[in-house]
Design a protein around this motif. Structure first.
Motif, PDB file in Angstrom:
ATOM      1  N   MET A   1      26.890 -25.831  32.105  1.00  0.00           N
ATOM      2  CA  MET A   1      27.894 -26.574  32.868  1.00  0.00           C
ATOM      3  C   MET A   1      27.390 -27.099  34.209  1.00  0.00           C
TER       4      MET A   1
ATOM      5  N   CYS B   1      25.832 -34.869  33.210  1.00  0.00           N
ATOM      6  CA  CYS B   1      26.792 -33.802  33.490  1.00  0.00           C
ATOM      7  C   CYS B   1      27.895 -34.353  34.388  1.00  0.00           C
TER       8      CYS B   1
ATOM      9  N   LYS C   1      28.756 -21.077  30.726  1.00  0.00           N
ATOM     10  CA  LYS C   1      28.398 -21.517  32.079  1.00  0.00           C
ATOM     11  C   LYS C   1      26.957 -21.997  32.169  1.00  0.00           C
TER      12      LYS C   1
ATOM     13  N   PRO D   1      30.490 -27.574  26.513  1.00  0.00           N
ATOM     14  CA  PRO D   1      29.289 -28.164  27.122  1.00  0.00           C
ATOM     15  C   PRO D   1      28.989 -29.567  26.610  1.00  0.00           C
TER      16      PRO D   1
ATOM     17  N   THR E   1      26.500 -25.794  36.969  1.00  0.00           N
ATOM     18  CA  THR E   1      27.357 -25.194  37.993  1.00  0.00           C
ATOM     19  C   THR E   1      26.851 -25.427  39.413  1.00  0.00           C
TER      20      THR E   1
END
Length: 545
Positions: free
Chosen positions: A327, A297, A324, A276, A329
Motif C-alpha cells: 500500500m 500507487c 500493508k 493492493p 504506506t
C-alpha cells in the motif's frame, strides 16, 4: 559434567542477551515508525531465543560473528526498506536488487537520510554483539561440534522445501513477523521459487512497468473519498435489483444527476490481492513489479499532487499485516486500523469506527481519504450491531438460509454507514467532494454447500458494486462513462487517478475490453481469470492456469 552445565548456562545467557538486543532494535523501530506497532509476543521471543542459542553454540567464534553480521545486515536492509517503502522486503526485490542495481543505487543515494536510524541501530547491534562475544571469554561457551553443518543443511532445506512443495500461492512479507523471520522466509522463497522460475523462463506473468500518468491539474481543489467495502456482492443490493430492500439510502440516490453506478468486476477474489491491485491500478497479473515501483500507487500520486492522505480501516492490525506491504504506506499521512479501538491485533472494529474518525480529519486543504470496511466479512453476524438485525426468518422467504439473512443485514448496515459518512463529511467541508465506492471482492452467499470467497470458479465472488457520488457542487463526470454496464477495478482506479489530477487512460472509464481477475496470489501463480464480453455484454470467463 559441572563444566558442561556451566558452559550451557553461559550459552543460555548469551542467547538471552542477544535475543533482547534484536528485540529491542526491532521494537524500538516499530515505536519510532508510525505504521508499525509494538507486537512482541512470547512465541516470537522464544523463536528468536532458540535461533540465537543455536548460533551461539557453533564451535568457531569467527563463524558466529560472521553469521551475526549477516543477520544484522539483513535487519538493516529490512528497516531501511521499511523507511522508504513502508514494507518489509518482498522476495522479488532481492532479485531486482541485482538485476536493476543501477536504478536501486540511483534511488537510494537520493534518500540517504532514511538510512540514518537503521544504520545507527545496526551499529549498536554489531558493537553490542561483538562486546558480548569477547575473544577472551570464548572458552566459556559450550561448543557443539558439527553444528555449523546443521546450519548449512538448514540454509539448503528452506528453499528446497519451497521448490519441492511448488506452492502456487506466492509469499508476501508479513508486517507482524520480526525482520530475521521475514528475511529467512523471503530468501527461501526467492531461491526455491522465484529464481528457478526466472532461470527456467516458465513464469512469464510479469507485466511491463508503466510510468506515473501525466499530471494535468495541479492540486485540484476537491476532496476524494475512496471507500473500499468488504466481501460485498452487488447481487444482494437492492440498488442492483435485489428483491429485499438492503440499500435504501443508495436506492434514494439512483436518479440523482451526481450519482453514477455500474456493475463492478473485482481484480481478485481475496482482500490481499484485490485491495493492493486497486490502489496500485493493476490491470492484470503479475503486478508485483508495478507495485514495487510505486509509479501508480494512488496514495503516492495523491501526496505528490498536494493532497493530504488518510487510510482508515475497520480491519484489525493482524488482518492487514500482509496487505500493508502493498500500500506504499510511506505516502500515507494518517493511518489507523480497528485495533486502535479494540486493542486486539486480531479483532476488527465495527464500521462505525470509520464514521467516528471523520472528526479527526482536517479538511482545510484537499484530502484523499481511503476508508476500508469490515462488513460483510464472514461471519456476517459479527459485522453489524444487534440493532441492525432488520431482516429475520419471519420477514424473509422460508427457503432463505440464516446465513443469507445475516448477509442482508450486513449490507443494510453498510448502506447506513455510507449515508452517515456522506452526511458527516458534507457537514465538515464545503469543498467539492467525490465519493467512490466498491468492494475488494464479493462472496458466494445462499449456497448451502459453498459460501465465502477465494475461488475463481465461482463467478459470484468477483461481482462487486461501484458508484461515484459528488457533493458540494462537484463537477459532474457522467460524460466520462459509457453505456457499457461493467467497470473493472483497474478502470475504477483510473477514475480515482483522474480525480486526483492525472490523465485518464481512456476516453470513457468503463471501456469494453478483457478484464482480469487474480486468484489468491497477486503474482498470478495461483490462477488468473480472463473475463470477456460478447455482443450482448454477457460475461465469458476463461481460466488461465
Amino acid at each position: 559434567m559441572n563444566q558442561i552445565f556451566s558452559k550451557l548456562l553461559y550459552n543460555l545467557f548469551l542467547a538471552f542477551c542477544i535475543t533482547i538486543l534484536f528485540v529491542m532494535i526491532e521494537q524500538s523501530y516499530r515505536m519510532y515508525n508510525d505504521i508499525l506497532m509494538f507486537n512482541l509476543t512470547l512465541r516470537s521471543f522464544f523463536e528468536q531465543f532458540m535461533i540465537h542459542l543455536f548460533i551461539i553454540s557453533i564451535v568457531s567464534r569467527r563463524a558466529v560473528l560472521i553469521v551475526y553480521f549477516i543477520l544484522a545486515l539483513l535487519v538493516w536492509f529490512q528497516l531501511a526498506h521499511f523507511a522508504y517503502f513502508g514494507t518489509w522486503i518482498f522476495p522479488l526485490e532481492y532479485y531486482l536488487f541485482f538485476t536493476k542495481f543501477q536504478e536501486t543505487y540511483d534511488t537510494f543515494r537520493t534518500v540517504l537520510t532514511i538510512a540514518i536510524v537503521p544504520t545507527v541501530l545496526f551499529i549498536l547491534l554489531i558493537l553490542s554483539i561483538h562486546f558480548l562475544l569477547k575473544k577472551r571469554h570464548d572458552d566459556n561457551r559450550l561448543k557443539v561440534k558439527f553444528l555449523s553443518l546443521f546450519l548449512i543443511a538448514f540454509i539448503i532445506f528452506v528453499p528446497l522445501r519451497v521448490y519441492v512443495k511448488d506452492s502456487k500461492k506466492g509469499h508476501r512479507p508479513n508486517v507482524e513477523y520480526y525482520p530475521i523471520k521475514n528475511s529467512i522466509v523471503n530468501l527461501g522463497y526467492l531461491f526455491g521459487n522465484i529464481l528457478p522460475k526466472k532461470i527456467s523462463g516458465h513464469s512469464g506473468l510479469e507485466q511491463p512497468i508503466t510510468p506515473t500518468p501525466e499530471l494535468l491539474v495541479k492540486t485540484p481543489n476537491i476532496n476524494v473519498v475512496m471507500i473500499m467495502g468488504e466481501s460485498l456482492n452487488r447481487n444482494f443490493m437492492s440498488l442492483y435489483g435485489y428483491n429485499v430492500k438492503t440499500t435504501p439510502f443508495l436506492d434514494s440516490l439512483k436518479d440523482n444527476e451526481h450519482f453514477i453506478y455500474k456493475q463492478g468486476i473485482a481484480s481478485g477474489v481475496v482482500t490481499d490481492v484485490a485491495v493492493p491491485s486497486f490502489f496500485n491500478i493493476i490491470k492484470r497479473p503479475d503486478g508485483v513489479p508495478q507495485i514495487i515501483s510505486t509509479n501508480t500507487c494512488l496514495f503516492k500520486m495523491a501526496k505528490n499532487n498536494g493532497f493530504q492522505t488518510y487510510f482508515y480501516s475497520s480491519q484489525a492490525q493482524d488482518q492487514l499485516a500482509q496487505l500493508k506491504s502493498y500500500m506504499c504506506t510511506k505516502w500515507i499521512d494518517n493511518y489507523k486500523d480497528g485495533t486502535t479501538v479494540t486493542h486486539s491485533i486480531d479483532t476488527p472494529a465495527l464500521d462505525q469506527f470509520l464514521i467516528d474518525q471523520i472528526d479527526t480529519i482536517d479538511f482545510s486543504k484537499p484530502t484523499f481519504l481511503a476508508l476500508q470496511q469490515r462488513a460483510s466479512h464472514t461471519p456476517f453476524i459479527d459485522t453489524f450491531p444487534k440493532e441492525f438485525e432488520l431482516f429475520t426468518k419471519q420477514n424473509n422467504e422460508e427457503s432463505v438460509l440464516q446465513n443469507t439473512i445475516d448477509y442482508q443485514n450486513s449490507i443494510h448496515y453498510t448502506d447506513y454507514i455510507l449515508s452517515q459518512l456522506i452526511k458527516k463529511i458534507e457537514d465538515k467541508t464545503d469543498r467539492p467532494t467525490y465519493f467512490i465506492f466498491t468492494s475488494d471482492h464479493a462472496s458466494n452467499v445462499g449456497d448451502p454447500n459453498r459460501n465465502g470467497h477465494g475461488r475463481l470458479d465461482y463467478d459470484a465472488i468477483y461481482q462487486v458494486p461501484f458508484f461515484v457520488y459528488g457533493i458540494n457542487n462537484a463537477k459532474s463526470i457522467k460524460k466520462k462513462f459509457s453505456e457499457f454496464p461493467y467497470i473493472s477495478h483497474y478502470q475504477m482506479g483510473n477514475v480515482v487517478s483522474h480525480l486526483l489530477g492525472y490523465k485518464e487512460a481512456y476516453n470513457h472509464f468503463n471501456k469494453k475490453e478483457d478484464y482480469f481477475v487474480c486468484d489468491s496470489d497477486i503474482s498470478g501463480l495461483s490462477g488468473i481469470l480472463k473475463l470477456s464480453f460478447d455482443e450482448e455484454n454477457k460475461q465469458i470467463p476463461t481460466l488461465i492456469k
